[in-house]
Design a protein around this motif. Structure first.
Motif, PDB file in Angstrom:
ATOM      1  N   GLN A 136       0.823  -1.207   0.000  1.00 26.75           N
ATOM      2  CA  GLN A 136       0.000   0.000   0.000  1.00 26.75           C
ATOM      3  C   GLN A 136       0.861   1.262   0.000  1.00 26.75           C
ATOM      4  OE1 GLN A 136      -1.520   1.898   3.416  1.00 26.75           O
ATOM      5  NE2 GLN A 136      -1.666   3.473   1.850  1.00 26.75           N
ATOM      6  N   GLY A 137       2.034   1.179   0.609  1.00 23.78           N
ATOM      7  CA  GLY A 137       2.960   2.298   0.536  1.00 23.78           C
ATOM      8  C   GLY A 137       3.382   2.573  -0.892  1.00 23.78           C
ATOM      9  N   LEU A 138       3.686   1.516  -1.627  1.00 22.48           N
ATOM     10  CA  LEU A 138       4.064   1.643  -3.031  1.00 22.48           C
ATOM     11  C   LEU A 138       2.916   2.218  -3.854  1.00 22.48           C
ATOM     12  CD1 LEU A 138       6.181   0.968  -5.251  1.00 22.48           C
ATOM     13  CD2 LEU A 138       5.082  -1.270  -5.440  1.00 22.48           C
ATOM     14  N   SER A 139       1.711   1.730  -3.601  1.00 18.88           N
ATOM     15  CA  SER A 139       0.533   2.245  -4.307  1.00 18.88           C
ATOM     16  C   SER A 139       0.327   3.725  -4.029  1.00 18.88           C
ATOM     17  CB  SER A 139      -0.703   1.445  -3.895  1.00 18.88           C
ATOM     18  OG  SER A 139      -1.874   1.987  -4.468  1.00 18.88           O
ATOM     19  N   SER A 140       0.518   4.118  -2.770  1.00 16.78           N
ATOM     20  CA  SER A 140       0.342   5.526  -2.400  1.00 16.78           C
ATOM     21  C   SER A 140       1.351   6.413  -3.117  1.00 16.78           C
ATOM     22  CB  SER A 140       0.479   5.691  -0.886  1.00 16.78           C
ATOM     23  OG  SER A 140      -0.569   5.028  -0.208  1.00 16.78           O
ATOM     24  N   GLU A 148      15.000  -4.537 -14.733  1.00 17.82           N
ATOM     25  CA  GLU A 148      14.456  -5.879 -14.959  1.00 17.82           C
ATOM     26  C   GLU A 148      15.450  -6.958 -14.543  1.00 17.82           C
ATOM     27  OE1 GLU A 148      11.648  -5.760 -18.793  1.00 17.82           O
ATOM     28  OE2 GLU A 148      13.702  -5.131 -19.210  1.00 17.82           O
ATOM     29  N   PRO A 149      14.926  -8.025 -13.916  1.00 20.01           N
ATOM     30  CA  PRO A 149      13.525  -8.344 -13.637  1.00 20.01           C
ATOM     31  C   PRO A 149      12.982  -7.495 -12.498  1.00 20.01           C
ATOM     32  CG  PRO A 149      14.952 -10.008 -12.673  1.00 20.01           C
ATOM     33  CD  PRO A 149      15.833  -9.105 -13.465  1.00 20.01           C
ATOM     34  N   PHE A 150      11.717  -7.082 -12.619  1.00 22.85           N
ATOM     35  CA  PHE A 150      11.109  -6.186 -11.638  1.00 22.85           C
ATOM     36  C   PHE A 150       9.918  -6.878 -10.967  1.00 22.85           C
ATOM     37  CE2 PHE A 150       9.278  -5.387 -15.825  1.00 22.85           C
ATOM     38  CZ  PHE A 150       7.927  -5.544 -15.584  1.00 22.85           C
ATOM     39  N   TYR A 151       9.615  -6.426  -9.769  1.00 22.55           N
ATOM     40  CA  TYR A 151       8.421  -6.877  -9.042  1.00 22.55           C
ATOM     41  C   TYR A 151       7.208  -6.459  -9.863  1.00 22.55           C
ATOM     42  CZ  TYR A 151       5.116  -7.103  -5.066  1.00 22.55           C
ATOM     43  OH  TYR A 151       4.051  -7.374  -4.230  1.00 22.55           O
ATOM     44  N   SER A 152       6.425  -7.424 -10.347  1.00 23.63           N
ATOM     45  CA  SER A 152       5.418  -7.158 -11.383  1.00 23.63           C
ATOM     46  C   SER A 152       4.374  -6.093 -11.026  1.00 23.63           C
ATOM     47  CB  SER A 152       4.728  -8.465 -11.794  1.00 23.63           C
ATOM     48  OG  SER A 152       4.217  -9.161 -10.680  1.00 23.63           O
ATOM     49  N   MET A 200       0.820  -0.797 -11.232  1.00 20.57           N
ATOM     50  CA  MET A 200       0.501   0.432 -10.496  1.00 20.57           C
ATOM     51  C   MET A 200       0.821   1.678 -11.318  1.00 20.57           C
ATOM     52  SD  MET A 200       1.724  -0.317  -6.603  1.00 20.57           S
ATOM     53  CE  MET A 200       1.070  -1.709  -5.649  1.00 20.57           C
ATOM     54  N   LEU A 201       1.940   1.659 -12.018  1.00 17.84           N
ATOM     55  CA  LEU A 201       2.316   2.816 -12.829  1.00 17.84           C
ATOM     56  C   LEU A 201       1.342   3.014 -13.986  1.00 17.84           C
ATOM     57  CD1 LEU A 201       6.184   2.311 -12.904  1.00 17.84           C
ATOM     58  CD2 LEU A 201       4.952   4.164 -11.764  1.00 17.84           C
ATOM     59  N   GLY A 252      -1.359   6.031 -15.181  1.00 13.36           N
ATOM     60  CA  GLY A 252      -1.133   6.723 -16.443  1.00 13.36           C
ATOM     61  C   GLY A 252       0.317   7.092 -16.645  1.00 13.36           C
ATOM     62  N   ALA A 253       1.202   6.556 -15.802  1.00 13.45           N
ATOM     63  CA  ALA A 253       2.637   6.779 -15.961  1.00 13.45           C
ATOM     64  C   ALA A 253       3.210   5.762 -16.952  1.00 13.45           C
ATOM     65  CB  ALA A 253       3.337   6.679 -14.609  1.00 13.45           C
ATOM     66  N   VAL A 254       4.455   5.977 -17.349  1.00 15.75           N
ATOM     67  CA  VAL A 254       5.067   5.156 -18.399  1.00 15.75           C
ATOM     68  C   VAL A 254       6.299   4.445 -17.838  1.00 15.75           C
ATOM     69  CG1 VAL A 254       6.108   5.147 -20.698  1.00 15.75           C
ATOM     70  CG2 VAL A 254       4.296   6.801 -20.136  1.00 15.75           C
TER      71      VAL A 254
END
Length: 422
Positions: free
Chosen positions: A105-109, A125-129, A134-135, A139-141
């Protein structure tokens, strides 16, 4: 609105067919040994369970009610003490810390309040999916920079997976807002060293980038490696948000207690969003985590610390499962930290999967579905941790969780031994 709707629709379709969900469902239906799910299936330490019990049954009835929205006072106070010591910075519990419903939830915030639509964010990469999901929901890229393995003759190790400095530099544009840094890394288990972190910090300072340091596996470090905190580097404190997790630190992943630590100007934005969207986090679990941290602070780097005993125990489990995998024909990449082993499946791919049409599923995903059905062993395909453009780098790798009971590991050994015999 149309763009947002299209993104939401695309994400909904993707999640409905998410390989992790599909494979876990298949594992449950087939009675498979599940080494795909990333959580410990053993009991947490007695002292933290006792702390929760005493919080729930003690005389302080206010622990059953709302606490401070930005963090239970007892918890933020001890977090300030712990991380002041770890970062060599004097932290203010009110201004520099936000507790969250898990680090997730911290990451989402962060994605919802500090990252804006159109911002570019670099993912290694490799990244936590969930980073990608969330990005894109915001609307982030996402902009992807892969780590690639090199062979120095020392064997298969997560330390041998590195990013190219020039490639990382070229990923930065005038739209780049942040870089997400996960160390120890999920799924690879890589622990970034000082030299690598210095290159990342120099990039952040040069281009005025935010660094989101996901350090939830901070205490799960093996082979006497050192976890280095990028927020402690020169000129990085003011541009870094560090994520931590009681779930990973104390083996209580279901408690969902996490925290964000950073400078006032960033934490205040997160606090405002948290108050509007979440309001407050559960009081009892925050109280119990605070009590457990108070016990740990004086003994952090001693053999009596749970963090130290957990790391030592998990290192043993890692070594056992790596051996089992190697004996069965996998090539285990030994992780320096975290919950997972990445293993090369090149030598054990069924012949039916050696060649495939370009339109078919990724090789590693097809292998994982075959393994969970035919071998009763659930692993995760590495392609879910990569972008489409770089999926070719990982199609002969799978992720395997070793943070399990000895009984679970023995069941996995039986499967792998039979696999080897056949």
């Amino acid at each position: 609105m149309c763009t947002n709707h299209a993104v939401a629709k695309s994400l909904q379709t993707r999640l409905a067919n998410d390989p992790m969900l599909v494979l876990n469902r298949m594992a449950s239906q087939n009675g498979s040994v599940n080494l795909g799910l990333g959580f410990p299936n053993f009991a947490p330490p007695n002292h933290i369970v006792q702390a929760l019990s005493e919080a729930a049954t003690g005389n302080n009835h206010m622990l059953h009610h709302y606490t401070r929205p930005y963090g239970h006072p007892r918890l933020v106070n001890i977090l300030a003490n712990v991380y002041s010591k770890l970062l060599s910075i004097t932290l203010d519990p009110s201004d520099h810390i936000l507790t969250t419903i898990g680090a997730f939830q911290g990451l989402s915030s962060i994605c919802q309040s500090i990252i804006y639509p159109g911002d570019e964010v670099i993912l290694l990469e490799p990244f936590y999916s969930p980073y990608k999901n969330m990005l894109e929901m915001r609307g982030a890229v996402p902009v992807y920079v892969p780590l690639r393995p090199y062979d120095d003759g020392s064997g298969q190790s997560s330390a041998n997976w590195v990013f190219d400095k020039k490639e990382l530099e070229s990923a930065v544009t005038d739209k780049t807002k942040a870089i997400f840094l996960n160390t120890p890394m999920n799924p690879l288990g890589k622990v970034f060293n000082k030299e690598e972190l210095l290159e990342i910090s120099d990039l952040c300072v040069k281009h005025n980038l935010l660094c989101v340091a996901d350090e939830v596996y901070e205490w799960l470090i093996y082979d006497r490696k050192q976890h280095v905190r990028i927020a402690s580097f020169p000129n990085m404190w003011q541009r870094t948000i560090t994520l931590g997790s009681a779930g990973k630190s104390f083996s209580v992943t279901g408690w969902k207690v996490g925290w964000c630590i950073g400078p006032k100007h960033l934490i205040q934005v997160l606090q405002n969003y948290h108050f509007s969207a979440i309001r407050t986090s559960p009081t009892l679990t925050q109280e119990a985590v605070a009590v457990a941290l108070e016990k740990e602070l004086p003994i952090l780097y001693t053999p009596e610390s749970y963090f130290q005993t957990l790391s030592k125990e998990m290192e043993g489990k890692r070594n056992r499962l790596c051996k089992y995998l190697d004996n069965a024909g996998f090539k285990a990449i030994i992780p320096d930290g975290g919950y997972y082993i990445v293993a090369d499946i090149s030598n054990i791919l069924p012949r039916s999967q050696e060649n495939r049409d370009i339109s078919e599923e990724a090789t590693d995903y097809r292998f994982a579905k075959w393994a969970v059905t035919e071998k009763k062993l659930c692993v995760l395909p590495m392609s879910i941790f990569y972008s489409e453009a770089h999926r070719y780098l990982c199609e002969k790798y799978v992720r395997i969780c070793f943070v399990k009971t000895d009984d679970t590991l023995e069941k996995a050994k039986e499967i792998l031994d039979e696999w080897s015999d056949s």
